[in-house]
Structure formats: C-alpha cells, structure tokens
Design a protein around this motif. Structure first.
Motif, mmCIF file in Angstrom:
data_model
loop_
_atom_site.group_PDB
_atom_site.id
_atom_site.type_symbol
_atom_site.label_atom_id
_atom_site.label_comp_id
_atom_site.label_asym_id
_atom_site.label_seq_id
_atom_site.Cartn_x
_atom_site.Cartn_y
_atom_site.Cartn_z
ATOM 1 N N ILE A 57 0.838 -1.198 0.000
ATOM 2 C CA ILE A 57 0.000 0.000 0.000
ATOM 3 C C ILE A 57 0.876 1.251 0.000
ATOM 4 C CG2 ILE A 57 -1.712 1.326 1.297
ATOM 5 C CD1 ILE A 57 -2.813 -1.336 2.335
ATOM 6 N N LYS A 58 1.926 1.221 0.818
ATOM 7 C CA LYS A 58 2.824 2.367 0.911
ATOM 8 C C LYS A 58 3.454 2.666 -0.449
ATOM 9 C CE LYS A 58 5.590 4.089 4.660
ATOM 10 N NZ LYS A 58 6.141 3.802 5.954
ATOM 11 N N LYS A 59 3.919 1.587 -1.081
ATOM 12 C CA LYS A 59 4.573 1.714 -2.377
ATOM 13 C C LYS A 59 3.615 2.287 -3.411
ATOM 14 C CE LYS A 59 7.336 -1.448 -4.863
ATOM 15 N NZ LYS A 59 7.974 -2.759 -5.006
ATOM 16 N N MET A 100 0.880 4.020 -2.903
ATOM 17 C CA MET A 100 0.514 5.401 -2.590
ATOM 18 C C MET A 100 1.566 6.365 -3.116
ATOM 19 S SD MET A 100 -2.386 6.097 -1.161
ATOM 20 C CE MET A 100 -2.119 7.741 -0.495
ATOM 21 N N LEU A 101 2.825 5.927 -3.091
ATOM 22 C CA LEU A 101 3.898 6.790 -3.575
ATOM 23 C C LEU A 101 3.834 6.940 -5.088
ATOM 24 C CD1 LEU A 101 7.019 5.578 -1.596
ATOM 25 C CD2 LEU A 101 6.181 7.916 -1.703
ATOM 26 N N MET A 102 3.640 5.810 -5.759
ATOM 27 C CA MET A 102 3.781 5.844 -7.213
ATOM 28 C C MET A 102 2.464 6.202 -7.912
ATOM 29 S SD MET A 102 6.824 5.412 -7.469
ATOM 30 C CE MET A 102 7.261 5.134 -9.174
ATOM 31 N N ASN A 103 1.368 5.807 -7.305
ATOM 32 C CA ASN A 103 0.092 5.943 -7.990
ATOM 33 C C ASN A 103 -1.014 6.086 -6.957
ATOM 34 O OD1 ASN A 103 -1.911 5.724 -9.929
ATOM 35 N ND2 ASN A 103 -0.743 4.173 -11.022
ATOM 36 N N PRO A 104 -1.205 7.280 -6.436
ATOM 37 C CA PRO A 104 -2.099 7.447 -5.284
ATOM 38 C C PRO A 104 -3.517 6.911 -5.496
ATOM 39 C CG PRO A 104 -0.870 9.459 -5.649
ATOM 40 C CD PRO A 104 -0.549 8.550 -6.804
ATOM 41 N N SER A 105 -4.043 6.990 -6.728
ATOM 42 C CA SER A 105 -5.418 6.489 -6.891
ATOM 43 C C SER A 105 -5.429 4.978 -6.685
ATOM 44 C CB SER A 105 -5.985 6.861 -8.259
ATOM 45 O OG SER A 105 -5.307 6.182 -9.283
ATOM 46 N N GLY A 138 -3.300 3.487 -4.842
ATOM 47 C CA GLY A 138 -2.978 3.307 -3.431
ATOM 48 C C GLY A 138 -4.218 3.294 -2.553
ATOM 49 N N ILE A 139 -5.120 4.251 -2.777
ATOM 50 C CA ILE A 139 -6.306 4.264 -1.924
ATOM 51 C C ILE A 139 -7.230 3.091 -2.250
ATOM 52 C CG2 ILE A 139 -6.296 6.741 -1.440
ATOM 53 C CD1 ILE A 139 -8.634 6.946 -3.388
#
Lengths: 230, 785
Positions: free
Chosen positions: A103-105, A107-112, A114-115
């Motif tokens: 999830i962390k990864k 969120m960094l690269m592709n927030p949509s 990620g959520i």
C-alpha cells in the motif's frame, strides 16, 4: 495459522463503500480496472494469519470480565456482549507486513491505486477475520455471536497490549501494538466473541458506535459495514 | 569458548516454559519473575538440563527487558541478576545470557527505534556480562532487531555471541527476512555462531538450515521446537517423540550443524537423547565464495553481475532533490528509488550530502523508509563519518559503503567501520597525491587499499574498486587507463569493480553516446557494478542488449518483450498527441501520458504560472466540482490530481530555480497517537497540485514538534487530522499550544471523527469535511492573506 485465501470472498460493493461510492452504478471503467488489478495483487501477495485462545472458565461480575489472574477487562459493553456466552474467544488476525508495504509503495507511485488497495485490504482483513471465526467454531461445533473489538463502545484500546501478550501474537503472526495501542501491521483485527450452544444473530449493529448520533452513512440511509456477516 | 568445541558438538538446554508449566500448573505470570519468586525452582530446572547432558545452560531471561517488565514491579537489574545467580548456583562453567525479542515492532513498521532497542538490550547485558560466558540472542523475527542486539552485545561486553532467528511457514521471518540474507548479514557482523530456533519442529527446519549452512562460514546452531503444538483444553501441548527428535538432529549434524538445543516443548529427555550424539563429527561444510550485498529481504552477488547501481538519489545538480532533502519531502526520494528499480537498478546509491544539513538525522529517517518500500540493497554514499556510522547502524542487511579513498587518514577511519558493521566498501583509487595520472597509479593505489583492508581483516571479496572515471575531454587517455586498471584487478585479484560512468563524457556533446559506449567497453573488461542512471533510455537499452548478448537474458525473452511493440506504441502516441491536445481535458479524464505531452507543448508557448492558473487550477476546479456533485468519486479525483502532479513536475524542472510556483506554505500533520494518514496524504496531493508548498510532518506527531516547525518555517496555515476519538484530545491540545504560542497561525482540521461543532469546540479555525474542502479553505486563506 494461515487462512486459506480460496475461502475468502470479498464484497465488491463494500470496497466501493470504503472508496466513497454509494452505488456501484457510479463506477467508471478505469476505477473498476484498478480495483481488479488491486484484487489480483493483494490476493497474490497477502497471506492472512490468525491466532486465537478459548476461555472456558472465566468470571463475570459488575461489568467486569476476568479471563485469568492477570487478564481483567472493565467494559460494560463487552460485558453485555459476552455475559450470556458459555465460552469466550479472543482472536487476532493480520494481513501481515507485506500488505502495508504494498500500500505504501502504491501510494507513492500511484495514489489512486494506493487508496484502492487500501480499501481492498480493509475488506480483505474483515473477511479474513470472518473466515477465521468460521474455522474456529466449525472445529468445535458451536455457535458464535458477533465480533467485538477494542475501540467498540467503551472497550478501551489499552486492552490491545493484553491481547497481544495473551495470544503471543508477536511471535506467532507478527502482530504488535505500538505506543498508542494501535495495531501494526495496520490491516489487522483483534476481537472477542462468545461461544454458545444455540445459534446467535450475526447481524452487525450501529448500537455501540461512537458515530451513532452523527453518521453520514445513516443520514443517507446506508451502512458503513457489510450487513451480511459480523 | 566455542574453540574448545572445535569440530565437536555443543549441546544447549531445552525449554524452560514447559518445565515451569509442569512444576507450577496454572502459573501465568512472567516466567522471568520466578527467578526472584522461586529461585530454587529455576536452579533445579537448570540442574535437570545439566544432568541430561547440556554443555551450556541459558539464563531465565528471555523476556527480561524493560518493556516487558514494565508492569511487573521488578527492574531489569533485579531480574537479570537473580537469573544469573540461579544459573551460577549450578556451578556450570558455561552460562549463556538469554536475550529474546523486545516485544515491539521496529520502526517504521512499529515505533521501536534502533536507539531505543539498543538501550533495552544494553541494559540486560550490563547486569550480566561479568557473570556469564556467552550471549545468546534468539527467537528474533527481525534482522534489524537482531543486529541491534548484536551491536549492544559487542559494544558492552567481550563475550562470544550466538544468534538464532525464528521463521514463518514461508521460510522467511515474520518481518520478511529471507534465509540467505540472514546468513550473509549475521556472518558479516562477526558473531560466533548463527542459526535458527523455534519456528517449527526439526523436520521443518531441515531445508532452511541447509540454506544457512551454505551461506556462512560460522558454526551453525539449531534449537527446534518439539514438533508443532496442539491446543488441548486451553493448553499448548507438544507430542513429538524425543527419539524422532534425535533422528532429525542426526541428519542436521551430518549437514554440518554443530550447536544443538531445544526450544518450545522440549524437556530434559530431549536433551538427554541429543547428548547421546556427543562425539559425532559434524559434516563437512563447503566454504562460501562470493561478494554478497543485501537489503532486508534480498541478497545479490556482485560476482554474478553486472549489477546496476542507480545513481539518481544524489542532490548534486538536482534542484528538485535538493529541495526535497531540505524540506523533508522524502516522498520525492522514495519515488526516485522506485523509478530506478522499475528501470532496472539492482542497487540504489543514497547520497544526501548538502551543506548545512544534518546528514546523520536524514539517513536515520530515510534508510528505514527506503527499506520498507524496496528490496533493492542500498549503497551509503557520504563523506560524513558520523552520518556513515549512523546509516550503518540503522541499515537492515549488508550495505555497500561509497566510498573510501586511498588516503591513509580516510582508510583508517572508514575501514574499521566497514569491518565492524560488515559492509562492503568501495575504494577510490586516488590518494594524498590527488587523482591518478595513469594505469600504474590506479593499480598502485588499489593495491594499497586492498593491503590496508587486509590489515582490518577485510577480504578482497568485500571490496569494490572504483578506478575513477574522469572526462576524456580533459584527460584524453582516461577511458583507456581506467579500463586497463579494471581489467588488471579482475584478472589478478578477487575484488569487484565499479565505476561512476557518466563522468567520462563531461564537456562533450551527445553525452549519452559516449557514456553507453564506455559502459559497454567496461562491461567487457569485467565491470561488476556500474553506477549509472537506468532511467535514461540509452542506458537501459544498453543493458537490455548486453544481457541478451551475454545469455543472461535467456532466449532474449526480456529483450524481445521490451522492443517488439516499439513501432505500434509510436504510432499510437502520435495519434493521441494530435487529438488530445487539450491539457484540461486530459487532466479531467485522468490521462497521464496525454497530460505530460500537452504540458510539454504548452511550456514552449506559455509562462509556467500561466499554465498553472489557466490550465491546471482550472482543471482541478472542474474536477473538484464534479466530485462535490458526486459525478466522480475519490479514485478519479486522485487520478486527476496525479496527472496535475506530473504536469507540475515538468513545470518545476523548466523553472531552473529562477521562479517559484508556490502560492503559499501549508503544514500538515496527523496528531500524536494517530497513524491514519490516507486522508491527510490526499489533501497533500491536492494542495501541492494547486500550487501550494506542503510541509508534511507525517503521522503520530507530538504537538511540540508541530509548533517547532511552525516557528521554524514561519507557517501561517496548518492542517491537522485525526481519525480516532482517542486522539481528538491530542488535536485539542495541539490547537491550544499553537494558539498560545502562535496566535496568528490559522488551523483547519479534518478526519472522520470530527464534526463542525466539535471542531468549533476545540477552537479550530476551519472544519473540512473532505479533501476538497481543505483545498477551498487554503485557497481562500491565501487570497485573503
């Protein structure tokens, strides 16, 4: 113990709820694809594990539950939830550290994405907990009532530390609580439930929720949780 | 002591827990407290194991750390000293201080820092060190925690150190460390024996212990459980027969295991059976050869290269990165790391060197986070000795140190650190006389580095030599000399070779062509670890071709996959470029590539601020309205915001530091006690895209730190988030503090637990029900201020 991933079925609509959708008809094509990708990824990488303990002997009195000489819980709401049960189970389930890393990864690269992954993981841990409960009661041929976790009603989070120690979750499934009594890895659940010889209702209820008076879901006539199983 | 048992078996004791359960049924306090409550019992249990044949007994101190003893009413000193006394009462000549895990997760997974863990381990050691014969660190699920315990043992005692880890069913620790990495890292830390304990019964540890044996030259230890436990009537029961246990152990001894004990469920009977094996010769073990570098969950062999070391995390000449380091916008660095790994980097160089910053503190924050998001091993690139040591102490695994020169002073400062922390080290072939003038000087200095390293007991396999790449525009013979030096060292020594290849073309046009050609030449000379930028197309093309040509890319599969669609992608691209010229449309639809293209086109025609206001902000406002009207939802909002982020990146890099796009500074934090930050992160993404500079303090932030930052950065607007009723009080306290010390500063609050009334009652200036509201509040604030 590992939970068989094949036995876990996620509720797509529930994932949408976590993402803020009230209706699956609002779903756009790309988001659906990203959810499908996230589902594949998480099912591939996450390995839910659980550990539990059954207490056949315990004392109930004055809104207090005494499981053994050093595990005492003061909670009116938990007391009410367990007072009629014949045995008490404490359960701890986690998706593990790998899920948090993913999830962390993302969120960094592709927030949509990620959520979306975060929402899927929330649903995954809930259903994993249900599956763990199912396994436990099927092995001992009894019935259970709904899960009651620290943070519900007046059951303080401080109890997490006691649960961690009692179940030896650090060593068995790599589950810890931090200085603020939050579970880590973050997609984890600890819960109490009672065992009975007769069938109990597994419907979740808003009764013990802190937002009862002030809930945006209730205002819109929907529920935050999956109504099918508690 | 271990030497006394050269080629002989060393037998440890079995479990305490089972015996205590049998002697005191129903006892459920901490077992360590029995050292004080019932010392005779403990001494007797020790004696039982000695009678059964144990050479070494372990003190009853597995959980005797300040964290676990906190509510017990006893101090670590009291418990440890009592435990040691009880062990000594047996007159045993071989007592091991038993150290188990602290009981909290190491940061960043949990909140136990390396410094805190160190202090907790140190405390146990100092009260026992004069009275025990060795230190046993066992049942570790975290390689970092094990390493920290090892450092505490090394720095506070002279005792031999044995370390065993515990595994999950997938043959890694619960924290994800794999067996090879465990063996390589622990061996490099120069302990006296390593191995595995607990986990499962002996059969389950058979394959894992083979991996450990293959990857270490140290004596190997095993302490299995008595099979797998069963839960019978609330009690944990082990039913494994001691005879079977013995048979399993025989198999392991044949593999080379020398030190044997028992963990959960084992009893004196088990130890007795194993003792019957005394006199057995442990199997012969093949010595390992290799140059291993590790992350916390992956090991790479430099002898099996070439391995690409990504050079991008280096602020020299990179304004974005400079800003990111100074403003602590570490997400930028993490993204750079992930981008390089996607582009093919095997190892990542991490250089945070900037004048005036506290490099040490940055490393302590960044390295654990980097290790959480990527399993690529890291290379610590610094000339600040303090920062280097700090980084080495928090690194989970076996890193590379970049670098040490051939200067005497430097060698004697850095090499001891490399040895102590078990790191590989890059040696630069320059010395007190400056840069090397020819091949001979490179060779001479390289040999000096190797000799000096030998003095510190560092093997050639643990060294990488960098024969210095200067520019051929100023030093014409440089490429030839450097490459000849590489060839020399590859042919005549066991060191690995590395080069920072990009320097070679400095001052020349068409730099990429020179760089890739130089790299090809160097690779054929045997270059093991080029330090380069794999995100540059020409560089990654070179490696794709190289791996295909050298059969490392089997059947050229990766190569074919990479390039087969090249023509198709190109055409598709041009079409899109033509029809989707509209930047706003691209953003609203959340399309990344068209956004990037349209932005590039616009940058040729317009001023950056114009693009921001007339296109980006306009697009975001449209998206924001759609979101408020429930025409789109969160994932779409985020997708559009990510597109704007890409556009912003392009705009910023075109500015060259002459102008700033910042419309104002906002501080964000999740309050103390709360680790929910997804909402805050969404606000951050949006605010940045709207042109605001966001200083994000992260989660679980104490109010004092928030205030400090407000003062330091002269912040006028702060956003606080909290998701739990229990932490809302912290929000109230934070606001109180800010209002007291910085009354002019305005505060907006958000989080599922909040309502408008509550926000008012805690004196927040604004309540934001969602991320969009935060944006509106911020916009209004800066317009009016």
């Amino acid at each position: 113990m590992r939970i068989k991933k094949d036995n876990i079925e996620l509720n797509f609509n529930q994932i949408l709820k976590y993402l803020g959708y009230n209706n699956s008809s609002d779903l756009d094509h790309q988001t659906k694809n990203e959810i499908d990708d996230g589902l594949k990824l998480l099912f591939n990488k996450a390995q839910p594990k659980y550990v539990f303990k059954i207490f056949n002997e315990f004392e109930l009195s004055n809104e207090n539950i005494k499981l053994n000489s050093h595990f005492n819980i003061d909670s009116k709401d938990l007391f009410n939830h367990l007072k009629a049960s014949e045995s008490i189970v404490i359960l701890a389930v986690t998706l593990g550290i790998k899920t948090d890393q993913l999830i962390k990864k993302e969120m960094l690269m592709n927030p949509s994405k990620g959520i979306i992954l975060d929402a899927i993981a929330s649903e995954f841990i809930e259903k994993s907990a249900n599956e763990a409960c199912k396994k436990i009661i099927s092995e001992i041929q009894r019935f259970r009532n709904t899960r009651f976790s620290p943070g519900y009603g007046d059951l303080s989070l401080i109890i997490q530390e006691k649960i961690i120690n009692e179940l030896d979750t650090e060593r068995k499934i790599g589950l810890y609580s931090n200085n603020s009594f939050l579970l880590t890895p973050s997609k984890s659940i600890t819960a109490f439930f009672g065992l009975f010889d007769t069938k109990q209702s597994l419907r979740k209820t808003c009764k013990n929720c802190q937002f009862l008076e002030n809930c945006r879901y209730r205002d819109e006539g929907v529920f935050c949780y999956d109504q099918s199983m508690g | 002591m271990i030497n006394q048992w050269d080629n002989e078996l060393l037998i440890f004791d079995g479990a305490m827990g089972t015996l205590i359960q049998n002697s005191k049924p129903g006892y459920n306090r901490l077992p360590e407290l029995l050292n004080i409550a019932d010392p005779e019992l403990i001494t007797n249990l020790h004696l039982k194991y000695i009678e059964a044949g144990a050479d070494v007994i372990t003190t009853n101190t597995f959980g005797a750390n300040a964290y676990k003893l906190e509510k017990s009413g006893y101090t670590v000193k009291e418990v440890v000293q009592a435990a040691v006394k009880n062990a000594k009462a047996t007159n045993s000549k071989n007592i091991a201080l038993d150290i188990g895990p602290i009981g909290k997760a190491m940061a960043p997974v949990g909140d136990l820092t390396v410094d805190e863990a160190y202090a907790l381990f140190k405390e146990q050691i100092i009260y026992a060190k004069n009275d025990v014969d060795l230190i046993l660190i066992e049942t570790m699920s975290s390689l970092l925690e094990a390493k920290t315990a090892i450092l505490a043992a090394k720095e506070n005692s002279d005792l031999p150190i044995f370390v065993t880890m515990t595994l999950d069913e997938n043959e890694r620790t619960l924290m994800g460390n794999d067996l090879t990495t465990i063996a390589v890292t622990l061996s490099a830390l120069n302990v006296d024996a390593i191995g595995l304990n607990c986990s499962f019964g002996p059969k389950g540890l058979l394959e894992p212990i083979k991996t450990i044996i293959r990857n270490t030259n140290l004596p190997v230890m095993i302490q299995p459980n008595a099979g797998l436990p069963e839960l019978i009537d609330d009690l944990t029961v082990y039913n494994y027969p001691a005879d079977t246990f013995k048979e399993d152990i025989i198999e392991m001894i044949n593999l080379g295991v020398r030190i044997i004990g028992g963990c959960c469920g084992t009893t004196p009977e088990f130890i007795s059976k194993i003792s019957e094996l005394k006199g057995m010769q442990p199997g012969n073990v093949e010595k390992i050869k290799g140059s291993f570098v590790t992350s916390n969950s992956k090991t790479l062999d430099l002898k099996n290269g070439p391995l690409i070391i990504g050079e991008r995390i280096n602020p020299t000449g990179k304004k974005d990165l400079k800003d990111a380091i100074i403003n602590e916008n570490f997400d930028y660095i993490y993204r750079e790391a992930l981008n390089q790994v996607s582009a093919g980097a095997n190892i990542l160089d991490v250089n945070l060197g900037l004048p005036g910053i506290n490099e040490k503190e940055k490393y302590k924050k960044i390295i654990p986070e980097l290790q959480m998001i990527t399993d690529a091993p890291l290379q610590i690139d610094t000339s600040d000795i303090e920062a280097l040591e700090a980084a080495l102490r928090v690194y989970e695994g076996r890193p590379i140190i970049n670098s040490v020169s051939g200067k005497d002073k430097a060698l004697h400062k850095v090499l001891p650190l490399a040895k102590k922390y078990g790191a590989l080290v890059i040696g630069l072939t320059l010395d007190e006389n400056g840069l090397p003038k020819d091949v001979e000087e490179r060779i001479r200095i390289g040999k000096k580095i190797i000799e000096t390293a030998k003095f510190y007991d560092i093997a050639e396999e643990d060294i990488l030599l960098d024969c210095i790449t200067l520019s051929i525009s100023t030093n014409p013979r440089d490429a030839i000399d450097t490459l000849n030096a590489v060839e020399y060292f590859k042919k005549n020594t066991s060191v690995s070779t590395t080069l920072g290849a990009s320097n070679i073309s400095f001052g020349l046009p068409n730099r990429n062509l020179i760089n890739v050609t130089f790299l090809s030449m160097a690779l054929t000379k045997g270059l093991d670890a080029p330090i380069t930028d794999p995100t540059v197309k020409e560089i990654s093309d070179l490696f794709n071709a190289y791996f295909a040509l050298t059969t490392k890319d089997i059947d050229c599969m990766h190569y074919i996959d990479e390039y087969k669609d090249q023509n198709i992608t190109k055409t598709k691209f041009n079409e899109e470029e033509g029809s989707k010229n509209d930047l706003i449309e691209s953003i609203v639809k959340g399309l990344k590539e068209p956004t990037i293209h349209s932005t590039k086109l616009l940058l040729d025609k317009h001023l950056p601020m114009v693009i921001v206001d007339d296109y980006l902000i306009k697009a975001l406002n449209i998206v924001g309205d759609q979101y408020d009207n429930k025409e789109i939802f969160l994932p779409q909002l985020i997708r559009s915001a990510s597109c704007v982020q890409e556009a912003f990146r392009l705009i910023k890099s075109s500015l060259d530091g002459k102008e700033s796009v910042s419309k104002g500074k906002v501080l964000l934090a999740t309050v103390e006690g709360d680790i929910h930050d997804i909402g805050k992160n969404i606000v951050k993404v949006l605010l940045e895209n709207y042109g605001y500079q966001v200083i994000d303090l992260g989660k679980d932030v104490p109010k004092e730190i928030i205030l400090e930052k407000i003062i330091q950065e002269d912040i006028q607007l702060v956003g606080l988030s909290a998701l739990m009723t229990t932490t809302v009080k912290n929000m109230k306290d934070t606001i109180e503090l800010i209002n007291a010390k910085k009354p002019k500063c305005k505060i907006f609050v958000g989080g599922a637990v909040l309502t408008e009334e509550y926000a008012r009652s805690i004196n927040a200036d604004y309540y934001c029900k969602d991320a969009q509201a935060s944006v509106r509040v911020t916009q209004n604030f800066f317009i009016n201020n």
